[in-house]
Design a protein around this motif. Structure first.
Motif, PDB file in Angstrom:
ATOM      1  N   ALA A 190      -0.431  -3.191 -46.911  1.00 19.61           N
ATOM      2  CA  ALA A 190      -0.874  -4.423 -45.849  1.00 19.61           C
ATOM      3  C   ALA A 190      -2.799  -3.830 -44.269  1.00 19.61           C
ATOM      4  O   ALA A 190      -2.828  -4.714 -44.625  1.00 19.61           O
ATOM      5  CB  ALA A 190       0.083  -4.469 -44.693  1.00 19.61           C
ATOM      6  N   ASP A 191      -1.491  -2.933 -44.241  1.00 16.92           N
ATOM      7  CA  ASP A 191      -2.429  -2.301 -42.874  1.00 16.92           C
ATOM      8  C   ASP A 191      -3.442  -2.083 -43.504  1.00 16.92           C
ATOM      9  O   ASP A 191      -5.013  -2.725 -42.679  1.00 16.92           O
ATOM     10  CB  ASP A 191      -1.898  -1.271 -42.242  1.00 16.92           C
ATOM     11  N   VAL A 192      -4.193  -0.814 -44.605  1.00 17.94           N
ATOM     12  CA  VAL A 192      -4.878  -1.424 -45.055  1.00 17.94           C
ATOM     13  C   VAL A 192      -6.176  -2.162 -45.305  1.00 17.94           C
ATOM     14  O   VAL A 192      -6.944  -2.822 -45.211  1.00 17.94           O
ATOM     15  CB  VAL A 192      -5.483  -0.162 -46.193  1.00 17.94           C
ATOM     16  N   GLN A 193      -5.368  -3.031 -45.977  1.00 20.64           N
ATOM     17  CA  GLN A 193      -6.189  -4.610 -46.645  1.00 20.64           C
ATOM     18  C   GLN A 193      -6.279  -5.230 -45.631  1.00 20.64           C
ATOM     19  O   GLN A 193      -7.511  -5.795 -45.148  1.00 20.64           O
ATOM     20  CB  GLN A 193      -4.879  -5.329 -46.994  1.00 20.64           C
ATOM     21  N   ASN A 194      -5.889  -5.532 -44.247  1.00 16.46           N
ATOM     22  CA  ASN A 194      -6.010  -6.752 -43.033  1.00 16.46           C
ATOM     23  C   ASN A 194      -7.270  -5.627 -42.544  1.00 16.46           C
ATOM     24  O   ASN A 194      -8.302  -6.000 -42.177  1.00 16.46           O
ATOM     25  CB  ASN A 194      -4.513  -6.482 -42.061  1.00 16.46           C
ATOM     26  N   ALA A 195      -7.145  -4.266 -42.294  1.00 19.35           N
ATOM     27  CA  ALA A 195      -8.207  -3.535 -41.379  1.00 19.35           C
ATOM     28  C   ALA A 195      -9.563  -4.051 -42.376  1.00 19.35           C
ATOM     29  O   ALA A 195     -10.859  -3.744 -41.566  1.00 19.35           O
ATOM     30  CB  ALA A 195      -8.287  -2.108 -41.384  1.00 19.35           C
ATOM     31  N   LEU A 196      -9.583  -3.927 -43.581  1.00 21.45           N
ATOM     32  CA  LEU A 196     -10.667  -3.780 -44.736  1.00 21.45           C
ATOM     33  C   LEU A 196     -11.470  -5.538 -44.404  1.00 21.45           C
ATOM     34  O   LEU A 196     -12.733  -5.048 -44.568  1.00 21.45           O
ATOM     35  CB  LEU A 196     -10.609  -3.263 -46.700  1.00 21.45           C
ATOM     36  N   GLN A 197     -10.830  -5.790 -44.347  1.00 20.42           N
ATOM     37  CA  GLN A 197     -10.718  -7.505 -44.069  1.00 20.42           C
ATOM     38  C   GLN A 197     -11.305  -8.357 -42.841  1.00 20.42           C
ATOM     39  O   GLN A 197     -12.470  -9.147 -42.951  1.00 20.42           O
ATOM     40  CB  GLN A 197      -9.689  -8.873 -44.650  1.00 20.42           C
ATOM     41  N   THR A 198     -10.668  -7.562 -41.843  1.00 18.15           N
ATOM     42  CA  THR A 198     -11.129  -7.952 -40.995  1.00 18.15           C
ATOM     43  C   THR A 198     -12.608  -6.545 -39.136  1.00 18.15           C
ATOM     44  O   THR A 198     -12.919  -6.944 -38.695  1.00 18.15           O
ATOM     45  CB  THR A 198     -10.068  -7.885 -39.678  1.00 18.15           C
ATOM     46  N   ASN A 199     -12.973  -6.227 -40.361  1.00 19.35           N
ATOM     47  CA  ASN A 199     -13.950  -5.381 -39.836  1.00 19.35           C
ATOM     48  C   ASN A 199     -15.244  -5.071 -40.346  1.00 19.35           C
ATOM     49  O   ASN A 199     -15.458  -4.072 -40.638  1.00 19.35           O
ATOM     50  CB  ASN A 199     -12.774  -4.141 -39.645  1.00 19.35           C
ATOM     51  N   ILE A 200     -15.266  -5.686 -41.590  1.00 19.21           N
ATOM     52  CA  ILE A 200     -17.089  -5.345 -42.037  1.00 19.21           C
ATOM     53  C   ILE A 200     -18.328  -5.330 -40.859  1.00 19.21           C
ATOM     54  O   ILE A 200     -17.896  -6.193 -39.907  1.00 19.21           O
ATOM     55  CB  ILE A 200     -17.171  -6.611 -42.947  1.00 19.21           C
ATOM     56  N   SER A 201     -19.012  -5.275 -40.947  1.00 18.41           N
ATOM     57  CA  SER A 201     -19.773  -3.675 -40.473  1.00 18.41           C
ATOM     58  C   SER A 201     -19.910  -2.907 -39.577  1.00 18.41           C
ATOM     59  O   SER A 201     -20.139  -2.018 -38.738  1.00 18.41           O
ATOM     60  CB  SER A 201     -21.118  -4.696 -39.971  1.00 18.41           C
ATOM     61  N   MET A 202     -17.741  -3.061 -39.296  1.00 18.97           N
ATOM     62  CA  MET A 202     -17.705  -2.057 -38.107  1.00 18.97           C
ATOM     63  C   MET A 202     -17.903  -0.178 -39.186  1.00 18.97           C
ATOM     64  O   MET A 202     -17.186   0.071 -40.208  1.00 18.97           O
ATOM     65  CB  MET A 202     -16.936  -2.583 -38.392  1.00 18.97           C
ATOM     66  N   PRO A 203     -17.798   1.189 -38.493  1.00 20.71           N
ATOM     67  CA  PRO A 203     -17.511   2.445 -38.864  1.00 20.71           C
ATOM     68  C   PRO A 203     -16.249   2.752 -38.940  1.00 20.71           C
ATOM     69  O   PRO A 203     -15.308   2.192 -38.131  1.00 20.71           O
ATOM     70  CB  PRO A 203     -18.398   2.920 -37.697  1.00 20.71           C
ATOM     71  N   VAL A 204     -16.347   3.404 -40.150  1.00 21.02           N
ATOM     72  CA  VAL A 204     -14.814   3.723 -40.484  1.00 21.02           C
ATOM     73  C   VAL A 204     -14.518   4.770 -41.660  1.00 21.02           C
ATOM     74  O   VAL A 204     -15.153   5.012 -41.770  1.00 21.02           O
ATOM     75  CB  VAL A 204     -13.735   2.783 -41.546  1.00 21.02           C
ATOM     76  N   GLN A 205     -13.427   5.573 -41.477  1.00 24.44           N
ATOM     77  CA  GLN A 205     -12.933   6.926 -41.445  1.00 24.44           C
ATOM     78  C   GLN A 205     -11.866   6.694 -42.785  1.00 24.44           C
ATOM     79  O   GLN A 205     -10.515   6.306 -41.887  1.00 24.44           O
ATOM     80  CB  GLN A 205     -12.687   7.932 -40.916  1.00 24.44           C
ATOM     81  N   LEU A 206     -12.708   7.472 -44.270  1.00 30.05           N
ATOM     82  CA  LEU A 206     -10.964   6.882 -45.053  1.00 30.05           C
ATOM     83  C   LEU A 206     -10.569   8.109 -45.813  1.00 30.05           C
ATOM     84  O   LEU A 206     -11.584   8.888 -45.550  1.00 30.05           O
ATOM     85  CB  LEU A 206     -11.445   5.349 -46.420  1.00 30.05           C
ATOM     86  N   THR A 207      -9.199   8.199 -45.326  1.00 30.65           N
ATOM     87  CA  THR A 207      -8.938   8.939 -46.569  1.00 30.65           C
ATOM     88  C   THR A 207      -8.605   8.861 -47.958  1.00 30.65           C
ATOM     89  O   THR A 207      -7.361   7.335 -48.286  1.00 30.65           O
ATOM     90  CB  THR A 207      -7.429   9.590 -45.557  1.00 30.65           C
ATOM     91  N   VAL A 208      -9.118   9.218 -48.618  1.00 28.86           N
ATOM     92  CA  VAL A 208      -9.120   8.592 -49.896  1.00 28.86           C
ATOM     93  C   VAL A 208      -8.226   9.553 -50.932  1.00 28.86           C
ATOM     94  O   VAL A 208      -8.117  10.466 -51.260  1.00 28.86           O
ATOM     95  CB  VAL A 208      -9.914   8.146 -50.978  1.00 28.86           C
ATOM     96  N   MET A 209      -7.243   8.826 -51.818  1.00 32.45           N
ATOM     97  CA  MET A 209      -5.961   9.928 -52.543  1.00 32.45           C
ATOM     98  C   MET A 209      -6.911   9.379 -54.131  1.00 32.45           C
ATOM     99  O   MET A 209      -6.864   8.878 -54.605  1.00 32.45           O
ATOM    100  CB  MET A 209      -4.933   9.131 -52.710  1.00 32.45           C
ATOM    101  N   TYR A 210      -7.270  10.749 -54.267  1.00 34.01           N
ATOM    102  CA  TYR A 210      -7.774  10.761 -55.947  1.00 34.01           C
ATOM    103  C   TYR A 210      -7.293  11.890 -56.765  1.00 34.01           C
ATOM    104  O   TYR A 210      -6.381  13.184 -56.464  1.00 34.01           O
ATOM    105  CB  TYR A 210      -9.086  11.451 -55.635  1.00 34.01           C
ATOM    106  N   PRO A 211      -6.243  11.777 -57.449  1.00 32.62           N
ATOM    107  CA  PRO A 211      -5.190  12.693 -57.856  1.00 32.62           C
ATOM    108  C   PRO A 211      -6.035  13.888 -58.670  1.00 32.62           C
ATOM    109  O   PRO A 211      -7.090  13.614 -59.402  1.00 32.62           O
ATOM    110  CB  PRO A 211      -4.352  11.888 -59.222  1.00 32.62           C
ATOM    111  N   SER A 212      -5.436  14.696 -58.355  1.00 29.05           N
ATOM    112  CA  SER A 212      -5.583  16.168 -58.855  1.00 29.05           C
ATOM    113  C   SER A 212      -5.812  16.212 -60.449  1.00 29.05           C
ATOM    114  O   SER A 212      -3.910  16.032 -60.892  1.00 29.05           O
ATOM    115  CB  SER A 212      -5.357  17.615 -58.506  1.00 29.05           C
TER     116      SER A 212
END
Length: 258
Positions: A8-30
């Motif tokens: 929920a916090d990620v979804q909300n941040a994505l929807q409310t921070n358009i154009s803002m700089p962000v750092q994403l930690t992305v999980m890609y299964p090994s």
């Protein structure tokens, strides 16, 4: 993947921070045992778009090099190298990354100082993408449709042999052709018939080969007796001769069997 699978916090941040700089930690299964789920990656950029339908996040990540020559014929190259996507100072093409939102393990909104430190050459603001010129696209679509229809008319009918298609394509490069059943009609005057589509199977309706050869002979004083409209008949004879020369070259080049 549904939105419910995104924290929920990620979804909300994505929807409310358009154009803002962000750092994403992305999980890609090994794919290497035993660390099947420990692979992560850090992506920094400005949130350019978040599409809740496709569950995709687009980040603008800064300047990148131009497309390699091998890719410049691709349809997307026109957009990739469009003037509107070039940085005002560097002239380089700005880069984008697409991330599946459900793969985001953590999202951190950065202030400008943090962003500048992590991305010294990152975009200071989102690149503006101009609207697609609908009228121009419709013109291109109509031209492509017409070209496709024209090509479909050039395809040999089922009753024509493979040799017929080879001959048609080769002759049509210099002399306009059309199909009439299994016959190739050249300049609406000369007929090339199958299955050999050779010189011996090429003729002008209402004129025999002997007549055509006599019409091509300027010393033949009996030309008037050959055809009622002599000059028009001579034009047809010249066209026939031109077609036969082209056919000779085609059959020699492709070693076609008559």
């Amino acid at each position: 993947m549904s939105l419910e699978s995104i924290p929920a916090d990620v979804q909300n941040a994505l929807q409310t921070n358009i154009s803002m700089p962000v750092q994403l930690t992305v999980m890609y299964p090994s794919f290497q045992a035993p660390d099947y789920s420990t692979g992560t990656d850090s992506v920094v950029g400005r949130i350019w778009a978040f599409d809740t339908v496709s569950n995709l996040v687009v980040l603008e990540t800064g300047n990148s090099s131009a497309l390699p020559p091998a890719m410049r014929r691709a349809a997307a190259s026109a957009v990739y190298e469009a003037g509107s996507t070039r940085g005002p100072s560097s002239g380089l093409v700005t880069g984008f990354k697409i991330v599946r939102a459900s793969s985001i393990k953590q999202l951190k909104v950065l202030n400008e100082a943090q962003y500048e430190k992590l991305m010294p050459h990152g975009p200071s603001q989102l690149t503006h993408i101009s609207a697609v010129p609908v009228a121009a696209m419709e013109v291109r679509e109509a031209a492509a449709t017409k070209k496709c229809q024209e090509r479909s008319m050039q395809l040999a009918p089922s009753e024509a042999s493979d040799i017929g298609q080879i001959v048609f394509d080769a002759v049509n490069k210099t002399l306009p052709c059309r199909w009439h059943e299994s016959h190739i009609i050249v300049l609406d005057e000369v007929v090339i018939s199958g299955p050999s589509y050779s010189v011996s199977a090429t003729y002008v309706p209402s004129l025999s080969r002997n007549q055509l050869e006599r019409l091509l002979n300027d010393d033949d004083v009996d030309a008037v007796q050959i055809a009622s409209h002599v000059e028009r008949a001579k034009d047809k004879a010249r066209t026939w001769l031109r077609v036969t020369k082209v056919l000779d070259g085609i059959h020699t080049k492709f070693a076609l069997v008559e």
